[in-house]
Design a protein around this motif. Sequence first.
Motif, PDB file in Angstrom:
ATOM      1  N   PRO A  15       0.822  -1.214   0.000  1.00 29.03           N
ATOM      2  CA  PRO A  15       0.000   0.000   0.000  1.00 29.03           C
ATOM      3  C   PRO A  15       0.852   1.258   0.000  1.00 29.03           C
ATOM      4  O   PRO A  15       2.071   1.200   0.173  1.00 29.03           O
ATOM      5  N   ARG A  16       0.200   2.396  -0.189  1.00 36.14           N
ATOM      6  CA  ARG A  16       0.874   3.671  -0.066  1.00 36.14           C
ATOM      7  C   ARG A  16       1.393   3.813   1.352  1.00 36.14           C
ATOM      8  O   ARG A  16       0.772   3.326   2.301  1.00 36.14           O
ATOM      9  N   LEU A  29      -3.512   2.372   5.997  1.00 30.24           N
ATOM     10  CA  LEU A  29      -3.739   1.197   6.835  1.00 30.24           C
ATOM     11  C   LEU A  29      -4.723   0.215   6.212  1.00 30.24           C
ATOM     12  O   LEU A  29      -4.758  -0.954   6.599  1.00 30.24           O
ATOM     13  N   SER A  30      -5.545   0.695   5.301  1.00 28.65           N
ATOM     14  CA  SER A  30      -6.544  -0.174   4.657  1.00 28.65           C
ATOM     15  C   SER A  30      -6.062  -0.675   3.317  1.00 28.65           C
ATOM     16  O   SER A  30      -5.486   0.085   2.531  1.00 28.65           O
ATOM     17  N   GLN A  75     -11.472  -6.618   2.278  1.00 28.66           N
ATOM     18  CA  GLN A  75     -10.760  -5.472   2.814  1.00 28.66           C
ATOM     19  C   GLN A  75     -10.087  -5.824   4.131  1.00 28.66           C
ATOM     20  O   GLN A  75     -10.662  -6.546   4.964  1.00 28.66           O
ATOM     21  N   TYR A  76      -8.892  -5.311   4.313  1.00 24.27           N
ATOM     22  CA  TYR A  76      -8.180  -5.426   5.582  1.00 24.27           C
ATOM     23  C   TYR A  76      -7.853  -4.039   6.098  1.00 24.27           C
ATOM     24  O   TYR A  76      -7.606  -3.108   5.313  1.00 24.27           O
ATOM     25  N   TYR A  77      -7.883  -3.923   7.393  1.00 24.79           N
ATOM     26  CA  TYR A  77      -7.509  -2.667   8.027  1.00 24.79           C
ATOM     27  C   TYR A  77      -6.539  -2.991   9.157  1.00 24.79           C
ATOM     28  O   TYR A  77      -6.890  -3.704  10.097  1.00 24.79           O
ATOM     29  N   CYS A  91      -5.429  -4.036  -6.340  1.00 24.97           N
ATOM     30  CA  CYS A  91      -5.326  -3.720  -4.935  1.00 24.97           C
ATOM     31  C   CYS A  91      -5.470  -2.202  -4.798  1.00 24.97           C
ATOM     32  O   CYS A  91      -5.020  -1.441  -5.677  1.00 24.97           O
ATOM     33  N   ALA A  92      -6.137  -1.765  -3.750  1.00 20.08           N
ATOM     34  CA  ALA A  92      -6.253  -0.340  -3.457  1.00 20.08           C
ATOM     35  C   ALA A  92      -5.934  -0.131  -1.987  1.00 20.08           C
ATOM     36  O   ALA A  92      -6.091  -1.048  -1.162  1.00 20.08           O
ATOM     37  N   SER A  93      -5.492   1.071  -1.653  1.00 21.25           N
ATOM     38  CA  SER A  93      -5.257   1.369  -0.247  1.00 21.25           C
ATOM     39  C   SER A  93      -5.831   2.731   0.101  1.00 21.25           C
ATOM     40  O   SER A  93      -6.035   3.593  -0.773  1.00 21.25           O
ATOM     41  N   SER A  94      -6.139   2.910   1.356  1.00 20.64           N
ATOM     42  CA  SER A  94      -6.613   4.190   1.847  1.00 20.64           C
ATOM     43  C   SER A  94      -6.131   4.368   3.275  1.00 20.64           C
ATOM     44  O   SER A  94      -5.773   3.408   3.962  1.00 20.64           O
TER      45      SER A  94
END
Lengths: 113, 110
Positions: free
Chosen positions: A25-26, A30-31, A48-50, A91-94
């Motif tokens: 992820p970036r 965390l997500s 989704q994972y956090y 995959c995406a992250s936030s």
Amino acid sequence: DSGVTQTPKHLITATGQRVTLRCSPRSGDLSVYWYQQSLDQGLQFLIQYYNGEERAKGNILERFSAQQFPDLHSELNLSSLELGDSALYFCASSVGQGRTEAFFGQGTRLTVV
Amino acid sequence: DAKTTQPTSMDCAEGRAANLPCNHSTISGNEYVYWYRQIHSQGPQYIIHGLKNNETNEMASLIITEDRKSSTLILPHATLRDTAVYYCIASGGGADGLTFGKGTHLIIQP
């Protein structure tokens, strides 16, 4: 460049096999979200994972599983592969769990032969 | 996520403003409107999002009607590189991902 890194970019494998897709992820996010995009289904949310914990499941098959590691990278494991699993996997992250923009990687193109 | 309705495709001349409409008549009070775009099998790209007020960033402007039942994404000076599928999503930001529909295929004509 979104800052989300996915490897490998391309993967060709035979039916019945197992593969692992990786996502970094970036920095600071965390997500992690996984999506599948096939020609006839569009973008489908998988899971989704956090911060290391599973938070939501979408249309993910039982043959598929994922995890997020302490360093926040994530892996999507696809087993007993079928021809119909051929697709782009994104995959995406936030930063948080919602109400924030998500940033997508360039995807892994999986071809099952 | 509330259902959204977008035109299947649109054309726009290069250099003109591209106005992409989205209907989300069943949107609830805590749902934001998000716009993403996807350029030919690349990863979707975040553009903008908003709740009630109009929003602007370096990429686009988002105009949300007062009743929040529809919105318009504006690309002020479209270029050929803006040709893409544009997705409008109404989401409460829950931990269950974004629901992508079919989107609008925007074609910028030279």
